[in-house]
Design a protein around this motif. Structure first.
Motif, PDB file in Angstrom:
ATOM      1  N   ILE A 241       0.899  -0.908   0.138  1.00 27.66           N
ATOM      2  CA  ILE A 241       0.518   1.002   0.029  1.00 27.66           C
ATOM      3  C   ILE A 241       0.772   1.217  -0.179  1.00 27.66           C
ATOM      4  O   ILE A 241       0.910   1.852  -0.926  1.00 27.66           O
ATOM      5  CB  ILE A 241      -1.008   0.175   1.207  1.00 27.66           C
ATOM      6  CG1 ILE A 241      -1.626  -0.937   1.262  1.00 27.66           C
ATOM      7  CG2 ILE A 241      -2.081   1.561   1.448  1.00 27.66           C
ATOM      8  CD1 ILE A 241      -3.122  -1.559   0.302  1.00 27.66           C
ATOM      9  N   LEU A 242       2.011   1.579   1.124  1.00 26.66           N
ATOM     10  CA  LEU A 242       2.917   2.342   0.706  1.00 26.66           C
ATOM     11  C   LEU A 242       3.743   2.760  -0.470  1.00 26.66           C
ATOM     12  O   LEU A 242       3.931   3.985  -0.654  1.00 26.66           O
ATOM     13  CB  LEU A 242       4.088   2.307   2.101  1.00 26.66           C
ATOM     14  CG  LEU A 242       3.293   2.516   3.558  1.00 26.66           C
ATOM     15  CD1 LEU A 242       4.504   2.141   4.340  1.00 26.66           C
ATOM     16  CD2 LEU A 242       2.738   3.540   3.644  1.00 26.66           C
ATOM     17  N   THR A 243       4.056   1.370  -0.693  1.00 25.04           N
ATOM     18  CA  THR A 243       5.072   1.428  -1.971  1.00 25.04           C
ATOM     19  C   THR A 243       4.384   2.289  -3.173  1.00 25.04           C
ATOM     20  O   THR A 243       4.182   2.600  -4.447  1.00 25.04           O
ATOM     21  CB  THR A 243       6.088   0.747  -2.460  1.00 25.04           C
ATOM     22  OG1 THR A 243       5.155  -0.840  -2.669  1.00 25.04           O
ATOM     23  CG2 THR A 243       7.238   0.664  -1.471  1.00 25.04           C
ATOM     24  N   ASP A 244       3.280   1.185  -3.801  1.00 21.99           N
ATOM     25  CA  ASP A 244       2.092   1.151  -4.563  1.00 21.99           C
ATOM     26  C   ASP A 244       1.099   2.366  -5.379  1.00 21.99           C
ATOM     27  O   ASP A 244       0.897   2.647  -6.058  1.00 21.99           O
ATOM     28  CB  ASP A 244       1.357  -0.571  -4.941  1.00 21.99           C
ATOM     29  CG  ASP A 244       2.259  -1.336  -5.342  1.00 21.99           C
ATOM     30  OD1 ASP A 244       3.575  -0.974  -4.985  1.00 21.99           O
ATOM     31  OD2 ASP A 244       2.545  -2.696  -5.445  1.00 21.99           O
ATOM     32  N   ILE A 245       0.798   2.523  -3.872  1.00 18.99           N
ATOM     33  CA  ILE A 245       0.020   3.617  -3.560  1.00 18.99           C
ATOM     34  C   ILE A 245       0.687   5.056  -3.068  1.00 18.99           C
ATOM     35  O   ILE A 245      -0.072   6.219  -3.839  1.00 18.99           O
ATOM     36  CB  ILE A 245      -1.684   2.877  -3.015  1.00 18.99           C
ATOM     37  CG1 ILE A 245      -2.490   1.593  -3.555  1.00 18.99           C
ATOM     38  CG2 ILE A 245      -2.588   3.311  -3.595  1.00 18.99           C
ATOM     39  CD1 ILE A 245      -3.346   1.158  -2.445  1.00 18.99           C
ATOM     40  N   PHE A 246       0.386   4.863  -1.951  1.00 19.98           N
ATOM     41  CA  PHE A 246       0.634   6.102  -1.645  1.00 19.98           C
ATOM     42  C   PHE A 246       1.987   6.621  -2.073  1.00 19.98           C
ATOM     43  O   PHE A 246       2.744   8.092  -1.778  1.00 19.98           O
ATOM     44  CB  PHE A 246       1.699   5.785   0.322  1.00 19.98           C
ATOM     45  CG  PHE A 246      -0.262   5.291   1.042  1.00 19.98           C
ATOM     46  CD1 PHE A 246      -1.450   5.247   0.029  1.00 19.98           C
ATOM     47  CD2 PHE A 246       0.084   6.005   2.156  1.00 19.98           C
ATOM     48  CE1 PHE A 246      -2.729   5.160   1.056  1.00 19.98           C
ATOM     49  CE2 PHE A 246      -1.273   5.622   3.030  1.00 19.98           C
ATOM     50  CZ  PHE A 246      -2.091   5.193   2.281  1.00 19.98           C
ATOM     51  N   GLY A 247       2.872   6.056  -3.110  1.00 22.85           N
ATOM     52  CA  GLY A 247       4.541   7.048  -2.991  1.00 22.85           C
ATOM     53  C   GLY A 247       5.945   6.565  -2.060  1.00 22.85           C
ATOM     54  O   GLY A 247       6.572   7.225  -2.177  1.00 22.85           O
ATOM     55  N   TYR A 248       5.722   5.871  -1.184  1.00 21.13           N
ATOM     56  CA  TYR A 248       6.310   5.753  -0.301  1.00 21.13           C
ATOM     57  C   TYR A 248       7.516   4.763  -0.846  1.00 21.13           C
ATOM     58  O   TYR A 248       7.614   3.980  -1.831  1.00 21.13           O
ATOM     59  CB  TYR A 248       5.995   5.081   0.855  1.00 21.13           C
ATOM     60  CG  TYR A 248       5.429   5.594   2.149  1.00 21.13           C
ATOM     61  CD1 TYR A 248       4.325   6.608   1.556  1.00 21.13           C
ATOM     62  CD2 TYR A 248       6.155   6.550   2.609  1.00 21.13           C
ATOM     63  CE1 TYR A 248       3.643   7.856   2.465  1.00 21.13           C
ATOM     64  CE2 TYR A 248       5.484   7.610   4.177  1.00 21.13           C
ATOM     65  CZ  TYR A 248       4.510   8.052   3.560  1.00 21.13           C
ATOM     66  OH  TYR A 248       3.767   8.900   4.184  1.00 21.13           O
ATOM     67  N   GLU A 249       9.146   4.829  -0.678  1.00 21.81           N
ATOM     68  CA  GLU A 249       9.750   3.526  -1.386  1.00 21.81           C
ATOM     69  C   GLU A 249      10.669   3.095   0.197  1.00 21.81           C
ATOM     70  O   GLU A 249      10.533   3.872   1.313  1.00 21.81           O
ATOM     71  CB  GLU A 249      10.686   4.453  -1.719  1.00 21.81           C
ATOM     72  CG  GLU A 249      11.122   5.075  -2.913  1.00 21.81           C
ATOM     73  CD  GLU A 249      11.700   5.476  -3.896  1.00 21.81           C
ATOM     74  OE1 GLU A 249      12.842   5.517  -3.794  1.00 21.81           O
ATOM     75  OE2 GLU A 249      11.571   6.918  -4.406  1.00 21.81           O
ATOM     76  N   LEU A 250      10.658   1.968  -0.110  1.00 19.94           N
ATOM     77  CA  LEU A 250      12.113   1.592   1.225  1.00 19.94           C
ATOM     78  C   LEU A 250      13.227   2.343   1.246  1.00 19.94           C
ATOM     79  O   LEU A 250      13.818   2.162   0.237  1.00 19.94           O
ATOM     80  CB  LEU A 250      11.874  -0.029   1.513  1.00 19.94           C
ATOM     81  CG  LEU A 250      13.399  -0.818   2.483  1.00 19.94           C
ATOM     82  CD1 LEU A 250      12.934  -0.899   3.136  1.00 19.94           C
ATOM     83  CD2 LEU A 250      13.115  -2.356   2.044  1.00 19.94           C
ATOM     84  N   LYS A 251      13.664   2.473   2.663  1.00 21.10           N
ATOM     85  CA  LYS A 251      14.894   3.974   2.481  1.00 21.10           C
ATOM     86  C   LYS A 251      16.374   2.638   3.151  1.00 21.10           C
ATOM     87  O   LYS A 251      16.713   2.757   2.875  1.00 21.10           O
ATOM     88  CB  LYS A 251      14.299   4.528   3.124  1.00 21.10           C
ATOM     89  CG  LYS A 251      13.762   5.863   2.046  1.00 21.10           C
ATOM     90  CD  LYS A 251      14.379   6.071   0.798  1.00 21.10           C
ATOM     91  CE  LYS A 251      13.624   7.224   0.821  1.00 21.10           C
ATOM     92  NZ  LYS A 251      14.005   7.919  -0.164  1.00 21.10           N
TER      93      LYS A 251
END
Ligand code: ZN
Length: 311
Positions: free
Chosen positions: A171-181
């Protein structure tokens, strides 16, 4: 350009006694009470909003204080730690302050290359003060006890505790635009480049831990920030397209909200910047009067009598 989520908007938690909650967050932690209203679904209960001067998104922690509510239990499927950003060099000051004010706290420690000081509010809600390794130029609300080099500037991150991080991470990466840092042990740090602060979500994977139980001292939901209702509705479509149930738009007077339970079990909200906390009070008077939504204004006298004492 695809719209991204603009970091955290607010976090909502559950407290017991209202006055104790108000005293802790305004006096001990030194946040500004930016709105004093009631739970729109339960007008005999307060809803307090604490933030910076204007209650900017990314600084707002809100509480439903329910007198006598059973104590909650941290576990999976909930937000379990809230981190506030403070200036470098202030953690020793805070440790002394917590010591002298009898605030339950731990030792200064380090994770993901940042020093932090863990503490708890009077209901046992877990928080940390953290010195961010990214610059944080936000101007904090200051009090007689806390100057700008000490006061909390707003959220640094929130930690979600999950049995498995994958569905939430998607959800965070595919919809919200977050990345694992970054990653340290079972802690996975996701962030968005869309905003400079309040941009981090930590996912902690705890496969053998039981589910959290809501009650006092636990978090109720995590709200993410969208600029306006048009963008909010675009996100609604994207979430629906993943087969996740999401509510219609709800007017919360100070923002518009959508709610959905992400697959890891945490209640997420999408909240707009508009109209903000100055919609029914001038900036210099935020939080000073009890504000009621229109549907309860006719019952004001009754509601005021039923609310817990604050002084
Ligand atoms: Zn909310």
């Amino acid at each position: 350009m695809t719209n991204k989520i603009l970091g955290l908007h607010h976090i909502t938690a559950i407290a017991g006694n209202a006055k104790r909650n108000l005293d802790f967050y305004t006096r001990v932690l030194g946040l500004r009470l930016v709105k004093k209203t009631v739970n729109f679904d339960d007008p005999g209960t307060y809803h307090f909003y604490y933030g910076n001067e204007n209650g900017a998104p990314g600084t707002i922690l809100t509480f439903f204080p329910w007198e006598g509510i059973v104590k909650g239990k941290n576990g999976t499927g909930m937000a379990t730690e809230i981190d506030y950003s403070v200036a470098a060099g202030s953690l020793d000051f805070w440790k002394d302050r917590f010591q002298s004010l009898n605030v339950k706290h731990g030792e200064v420690a380090e994770r993901l290359g940042e020093t932090y000081l863990p503490f708890e509010d009077p209901d046992g809600l877990r928080l940390n003060l953290v010195v961010s390794k990214n610059s944080d130029e936000r101007k904090p609300w200051t009090t007689a006890d806390l100057n700008a080099d000490q006061a909390a500037k707003g959220f640094h991150n929130v930690t979600l505790n999950l049995r498995s991080i994958k569905p939430t991470a998607t959800i965070l990466t595919d919809i919200f635009g977050y990345e694992l840092k970054e990653q340290e042990g079972n802690r996975y740090r996701f962030a968005t480049d869309a905003v400079p602060t309040a941009s981090i979500i930590d996912l902690v994977e705890s496969p053998s831990e039981g589910r959290g139980i809501n009650g006092s001292g636990t978090n109720h939901h995590v709200a993410f920030r969208v600029p306006n209702e048009d963008v909010q509705m675009e996100f609604r479509e994207k979430i629906l397209s993943k087969g996740v149930h999401i509510t219609p738009k709800i007017n919360r007077d100070y923002f518009y909200s959508l709610y959905f339970r992400e697959p890891g079990g945490v209640l997420f909200e999408l909240a707009t910047d508009n109209p903000g906390f100055t919609v029914d009070e001038p900036l210099d008077q935020l939080g000073s009067a009890l504000k009621l939504p229109e549907q309860y204004e006719a019952m004001r006298e009754k509601i005021e009598k039923s609310l817990p004492q604050l002084s």
